[in-house]
Motif scaffolding. Structure first.
Motif, short mmCIF file in Angstrom:
data_model
loop_
_atom_site.label_atom_id
_atom_site.label_comp_id
_atom_site.label_asym_id
_atom_site.label_seq_id
_atom_site.Cartn_x
_atom_site.Cartn_y
_atom_site.Cartn_z
N GLN A 60 0.84 -1.20 0.00
CA GLN A 60 0.00 0.00 0.00
C GLN A 60 0.87 1.25 0.00
O GLN A 60 1.94 1.26 0.59
CB GLN A 60 -0.91 -0.02 1.24
CG GLN A 60 -2.07 0.95 1.21
CD GLN A 60 -2.98 0.74 2.40
OE1 GLN A 60 -2.59 0.97 3.55
NE2 GLN A 60 -4.20 0.29 2.15
N VAL A 61 0.37 2.29 -0.67
CA VAL A 61 1.07 3.58 -0.68
C VAL A 61 0.07 4.68 -0.35
O VAL A 61 -1.14 4.52 -0.52
CB VAL A 61 1.71 3.87 -2.06
CG1 VAL A 61 2.70 2.80 -2.44
CG2 VAL A 61 0.64 4.03 -3.16
N ARG A 62 0.59 5.79 0.12
CA ARG A 62 -0.26 6.94 0.38
C ARG A 62 0.20 8.10 -0.50
O ARG A 62 1.39 8.31 -0.73
CB ARG A 62 -0.23 7.34 1.85
CG ARG A 62 1.11 7.82 2.38
CD ARG A 62 1.06 8.06 3.88
NE ARG A 62 2.32 8.59 4.39
CZ ARG A 62 2.56 9.89 4.55
NH1 ARG A 62 1.62 10.77 4.27
NH2 ARG A 62 3.72 10.31 5.00
N VAL A 63 -0.78 8.83 -1.03
CA VAL A 63 -0.52 10.01 -1.84
C VAL A 63 -0.75 11.23 -0.95
O VAL A 63 -1.81 11.35 -0.32
CB VAL A 63 -1.46 10.05 -3.07
CG1 VAL A 63 -1.13 11.25 -3.95
CG2 VAL A 63 -1.36 8.75 -3.86
N HIS A 64 0.23 12.13 -0.90
CA HIS A 64 0.11 13.24 0.05
C HIS A 64 0.80 14.49 -0.46
O HIS A 64 1.70 14.44 -1.32
CB HIS A 64 0.72 12.83 1.41
CG HIS A 64 2.14 12.37 1.31
ND1 HIS A 64 3.21 13.19 1.61
CD2 HIS A 64 2.69 11.16 0.96
CE1 HIS A 64 4.35 12.50 1.45
NE2 HIS A 64 4.06 11.28 1.05
N ARG A 90 5.82 16.31 -10.57
CA ARG A 90 4.80 15.56 -9.84
C ARG A 90 3.93 16.52 -9.03
O ARG A 90 4.44 17.45 -8.40
CB ARG A 90 5.46 14.56 -8.89
CG ARG A 90 6.37 13.55 -9.57
CD ARG A 90 5.59 12.51 -10.33
NE ARG A 90 6.44 11.40 -10.76
CZ ARG A 90 6.02 10.38 -11.49
NH1 ARG A 90 4.77 10.32 -11.88
NH2 ARG A 90 6.86 9.41 -11.84
N SER A 91 2.63 16.28 -9.04
CA SER A 91 1.70 17.15 -8.32
C SER A 91 1.54 16.76 -6.86
O SER A 91 0.92 17.48 -6.08
CB SER A 91 0.32 17.13 -9.01
OG SER A 91 -0.18 15.82 -9.05
N ALA A 92 2.08 15.60 -6.46
CA ALA A 92 1.99 15.14 -5.07
C ALA A 92 3.12 14.16 -4.81
O ALA A 92 3.81 13.71 -5.74
CB ALA A 92 0.64 14.50 -4.80
N SER A 93 3.31 13.82 -3.56
CA SER A 93 4.31 12.82 -3.18
C SER A 93 3.62 11.48 -2.95
O SER A 93 2.45 11.43 -2.59
CB SER A 93 5.03 13.25 -1.90
OG SER A 93 5.66 14.50 -2.07
N VAL A 94 4.38 10.40 -3.13
CA VAL A 94 3.86 9.06 -2.88
C VAL A 94 4.86 8.32 -1.99
O VAL A 94 6.05 8.24 -2.31
CB VAL A 94 3.64 8.27 -4.18
CG1 VAL A 94 3.22 6.84 -3.88
CG2 VAL A 94 2.57 8.96 -5.03
#
Length: 199
Positions: A60-64, A90-94
């Motif tokens: 699992q990963v989280r987008v933040h 990139r518009s967000a970090s993962v």
């Protein structure tokens, strides 16, 4: 190590590849790399140049955005797909929340596959064009729903002429009071009426 069938199933789940022919999907699946990441590993950071698509095979990963969590992705989902085409930051970090395995397709790999099988590009362009049309259609529908109905000046004038301004209603009057009377034209016994429609 994933089998060819497993790879095909994962690639087919990617939205931009959903409608590609099986032979195109097999070609893409065969060139993708398998990468493993430990827990709490940042796969990429917001603002970095992106050139890869990731498909979560396990974990699992989280987008933040910094400390603000946007969503959580698990097996079968993908992220970073638009960077295959525009290579924008990139518009967000993962970041992984557990040990995670991913299939990775780079922009260079996609371009090489397109060189060998140009039909891949044609199918992707058709799909993206359809998505843009759907987005525009939904946006226009929402704007139409939120925009108040406007009447033409001719119709507004016609409606004003037939508005029963000669009717006087006393809202405070007793319920037993007689109903308001309509003034009638002296030339006819019928109530004067003009059509509001300009034709």
């Amino acid at each position: 190590m994933l089998t060819s069938v497993d790879r095909l199933l994962f690639v087919r789940a990617v939205p931009i590849f959903t409608e590609l022919r099986d032979d195109f999907l097999v070609r893409l699946a065969s060139i993708m790399d398998e990468l493993s990441f430990p827990a709490n590993h940042r796969i990429f950071r917001e603002g970095e140049e992106g050139r890869s698509l990731y498909i979560v095979v396990s974990g699992q990963v989280r987008v933040h955005l910094r400390s603000q969590e946007l969503t959580t992705l698990s097996k079968g989902t993908c992220f970073g797909e638009m960077s295959l085409f525009d290579a924008e930051p990139r518009s967000a970090s993962v970041t992984t929340t557990s040990a995670c395995d991913c299939l990775v397709l780079t922009q260079q790999q996609l371009y090489e596959a397109i060189d060998e099988t140009p039909g891949i590009a044609v199918n992707i362009i058709k799909l993206l064009s359809r998505r843009i049309r759907e987005i525009n259609r939904d946006r226009n529908r929402q704007q139409s729903a939120n925009q108040p109905t406007k009447l033409s000046p001719m119709l507004q004038s016609a409606l004003q002429e037939v508005t029963p301004s000669s009717i006087t209603l006393n809202q405070d009057a007793d319920e037993s009071a007689p109903a308001p009377k309509v003034r009638r034209s002296p030339k006819t016994s019928k109530t004067r009426y003009e059509s509001p429609w300009p034709y």
